[in-house]
Scaffold this active site. Sequence first.
Site, PDB file in Angstrom:
ATOM      1  N   ALA A 272       0.934  -1.288   0.067  1.00 28.85           N
ATOM      2  CA  ALA A 272      -0.010  -0.104  -0.097  1.00 28.85           C
ATOM      3  C   ALA A 272       0.879   1.019  -0.085  1.00 28.85           C
ATOM      4  O   ALA A 272       1.822   1.181   0.522  1.00 28.85           O
ATOM      5  CB  ALA A 272      -0.980   0.146   1.253  1.00 28.85           C
TER       6      ALA A 272
ATOM      7  N   GLU B  50       4.977  -4.902   7.091  1.00 25.21           N
ATOM      8  CA  GLU B  50       4.441  -3.638   7.709  1.00 25.21           C
ATOM      9  C   GLU B  50       5.005  -3.506   9.000  1.00 25.21           C
ATOM     10  O   GLU B  50       5.319  -2.209   9.525  1.00 25.21           O
ATOM     11  CB  GLU B  50       2.931  -4.039   8.078  1.00 25.21           C
ATOM     12  CG  GLU B  50       2.160  -3.725   6.560  1.00 25.21           C
ATOM     13  CD  GLU B  50       1.900  -4.807   5.707  1.00 25.21           C
ATOM     14  OE1 GLU B  50       2.756  -6.023   6.062  1.00 25.21           O
ATOM     15  OE2 GLU B  50       1.141  -5.082   4.789  1.00 25.21           O
TER      16      GLU B  50
ATOM     17  N   GLU C 142      -1.405  -9.570   0.631  1.00 25.01           N
ATOM     18  CA  GLU C 142      -2.673  -9.656   1.046  1.00 25.01           C
ATOM     19  C   GLU C 142      -3.670 -10.217  -0.024  1.00 25.01           C
ATOM     20  O   GLU C 142      -4.638 -10.801   0.032  1.00 25.01           O
ATOM     21  CB  GLU C 142      -3.098  -8.700   1.659  1.00 25.01           C
ATOM     22  CG  GLU C 142      -2.279  -8.861   3.258  1.00 25.01           C
ATOM     23  CD  GLU C 142      -2.614  -7.468   3.790  1.00 25.01           C
ATOM     24  OE1 GLU C 142      -2.282  -6.524   3.420  1.00 25.01           O
ATOM     25  OE2 GLU C 142      -2.844  -7.604   5.149  1.00 25.01           O
TER      26      GLU C 142
ATOM     27  N   GLY D  60       0.366  -5.261   1.046  1.00 21.07           N
ATOM     28  CA  GLY D  60      -1.056  -5.431   0.630  1.00 21.07           C
ATOM     29  C   GLY D  60      -0.988  -6.371  -0.708  1.00 21.07           C
ATOM     30  O   GLY D  60      -1.831  -6.998  -0.973  1.00 21.07           O
TER      31      GLY D  60
END
Length: 711
Positions: free
Chosen positions: A63, A134, A112, A109
Site C-alpha cells: 500500500a 508492515e 494480501e 497489501g
Amino acid sequence: MINYSVGDDGVAVIEWDMPGRSMNVLNNDSIPAFAEAIKKAAEDDAVKGAVITSGKPDFIAGADLEMLQGWNGAEEMFENGMELQMMFRSIETSGKPFVAAINGTALGGGLEICLACHRRIAADNPKARIGLPEVKVGLLPGGGGTQRLPRMIGIQAALPLLLEGTHLNPAKAFKIGVVDEVVPADQLLDAARKWVADAGAEDAVQPWDRKGFRIPGGAPMSPNGMMTFTAGNAMLREKTSGNFPAALNIMSCVYEGCCVDINNGLKIETRYFVKTCGTPEAKNMIRSLFFGIGAANKLASRPKEIPTQKFTKVGVLGAGMMGAGIAYVTAMAGIDVVLIDQDQAAAERGKGYSQGLLEKAMKRKKMDQAKADAVLAKITPTTDYSQLDGAELVIEAVFENREIKADVTTKSEAVIASDAIFASNTSTLPITGLAEASDRPANFIGLHFFSPVDKMPLVEIICGKETSQETLARSMDYVKAIRKTPIVVNDSRGFYTSRVFGTYVNEGIAMLAEGINPALIDNAGKMSGMPVGPLALADEVALDLIYKIRNQTKTDLGDKYIAAPSDDAVTKMVEDLGRVGKREGKGFYDYPDGGQKHLWSGLAEQFPQLPEDEQPSVDEVIKRLIYIQSVETARCLEENVVTTPQDADVGSILGWGFAPARGGAISQIHTVGVDNFVAECDRLAQAYGARFTPPQNLRTMAEKGEQFYAA
Ligand code: NAI
C-alpha cells in the site's frame, strides 16, 4: 492501470500495470480500478474465473503510505480499511476460482491480495521477495494478512513472518505453504490459466469458508495455541520491551481474530490497524524508516546540476578491518578495487576477508561460484601505489594517525588524476585538518563507514571547509552505487554520529559514578529501545578507546576542554583497574569463557551505590539516556554539523541504533513537542548539569510554537 481481458477459455486476466511507476502499489487510483475488475470478472457469466498478475517485473509492492497518511481520523480510516477488506473478501467469496500469478516481489497489501485468492502460483524468480513487512514501519497488515496467513499455515509459522516482517524467496514461500506452486517464469501465466480452467466448484472456496475448518496446528485456545501465545508474548517482551505497539497489536489480532470466524477476524484486524496507525511509533517509523531513508537513498540532498559519476575503479588504502570491508562492498557493486597495505601479506589478508564472506554466502546459497569468482577477481591486493592510476576515488582506512594519513594522501595524489576524489574513513580526526596534506583540498572529503562495513547501511559523508559541491555530489553517487544510505554532515569533533553516540555512553557512565545501580542503568537503556545498555556498549567499544579519544580531545582543546561527569570513572576503569572492556574479557562486565556476560561484582565497591530509596525511577533513567542524545543532536543542527532533521533522524537510527520506534533523535523532540522538550531539558540541566541545557534554536522554536515536521 489495471488491464482486463478474457480469453477464449473463459479465463479473465486482471493485470496490474500502473503507468509512470516502476512498481505497482495500492493507492487511491489503483484500488477502485482493481475493485471494478474483480466485480466484472465475478459478475460476467462468460467468465469462469480469473488470474491476477502484473505487467511489471514485480507483482505489487504494497500500500502507498502517502495514501494512508491522507486518511483523516479513526472513523475514516476504519471505513476505508473495511472497504478494502470487503473488496479482498469479494475475491474469495465470488464463487469463481481466482489465482494469483506472482511474477515478482509481492509485499504487504500485494501479498494480501494473493492470500485472498484461492491459489498462489509463483514464478521461480530468485529476486522476488514475498512477505508482510508492515511491522518494520510500525504498522500491521490491514488487508487480512493477520487473519489469512495463520489460517493457511498455522499460528506458529505465521507469527514470525508477521512479527519480523521477514521476506521469503519463492522457494522458501513454497516450503512453508505461503504459495502453492513454483513454476518457471515463462510458464507462469499458462499454469495459472490452466488451474482456473480445470478448477472445480470446491476449488473456489477458501479452506476457512468450508464447514468444519480448523486452523492448522490448532486455534489459540488449543493446547498448542496456548503454548505458542504464552511463549510468543514472553519472547516479544524480551526482545522489544513493549516498544513496538504494532507487534503487540499483531499478537492481539492473531489471538482474537483466530478465535472467531473470518469475517469477524477481519473486523478485529481493521480495528487494530486503525489503532496502530494512530500511535506515535507508527508515525515516527513511517517518517524516518520509510520516507527518511527512502529520500536519503534517492540522494535527495545531492547538489543538483552536477552530472552523475559512474565509478569503475576505486583505491582502498589500508586492508585492515575497515579497508577490507570497504573493498568487499565496492567489489560487490561491480567496481574494480586496488587494495593497498604496507606489505603484500597484509593486502592479501584484506582480500581474504572478502573470500570469507563470499564463501559464507555460497554456503547459504545466496551466491554462486561464478559470481563469487567475479567479485574476488575485482580486488587487486598490492603495495604498489602506481596501480591507483585511473581510480576515480581513493578511500584511506590506514591507522588513525595524522602523519600516516598525510603520507598516504601525498603518495596517492602523485598517481591519481587531478579530478579524482580522495576520501578519509577517519573516525575522529577533523577532515579540514587532514585535507591540509592534500594538494587538492576541494577534492578531499570524509567517508565514514561503520563496522562491520558489509552489514552497516550508513555512510556519514563529511565535508571539510574546502570540499567542493562537486566532490560531495560525486561521493554521494559512490555511496549509492555501493547500496548504502548517505547522510551529509559538516566537519566537527566526532562529526555527527560519534559525537552524539558518545553522549549515550557517557551518560550511562556518569550515572554509575553518581551511585545509580548499574543493572538499572543498562536495563533502562534497553527498555528505552536502544539495542544495548550504555555500560555494555562502553565495554564493546572498549574503555581504553574512549579514554584515548578523550585524552586526545583534551590535548587538542586545551583550556577549552569541558570535563565530562564520566571522565573520572573512565580513568579509574582504565588506569587503576585495567578493565578495558569486552576485548580483554573485563570491563563493567565480566565475560567468562563460554559463559554469559554479567556485571562485574566489584563495581559496587568501586562505585558505591545510593541506598535503594534514593535510586531514580526507570522512567527518569530512560529520560536521561534518550534526552541527552536528542539535545546534543539539536546542538549539531544549530551548529550546522548536521543540516536537516531528516538526516539527523536517519543517521541516528542507522548509525548508532537510536531507538527506532522513537523515529530518531529529532523525531523524539517532535513527538513530545519542542516546548515540552525544552522545559524538561531545563529541569534535567538543573538536576544533573549544563550538558542538558537546550540550545537556542530549540528555545526559539518553542517560543514561536514551531515544529520539526508537519505531521
Ligand atoms: P586496522 O588497524 O584494522 O587497519 C589499518 C590497516 O592499515 C592495517 O592493515 C595497516 O597495516 C594498514 N596501514 C597502516 N599504515 C599504512 C600505510 N602507510 N600504508 C598502507 N597501509 C597502512 O584499523 P581499522 O579499524 O580498519 O581502522 C582504519 C581507519 O578507519 C582508522 O582511521 C579508524 O579510525 C577508522 N574507522 C574505524 C572504525 C572501526 O570501527 N574500527 C569505524 C570507522 C572508522
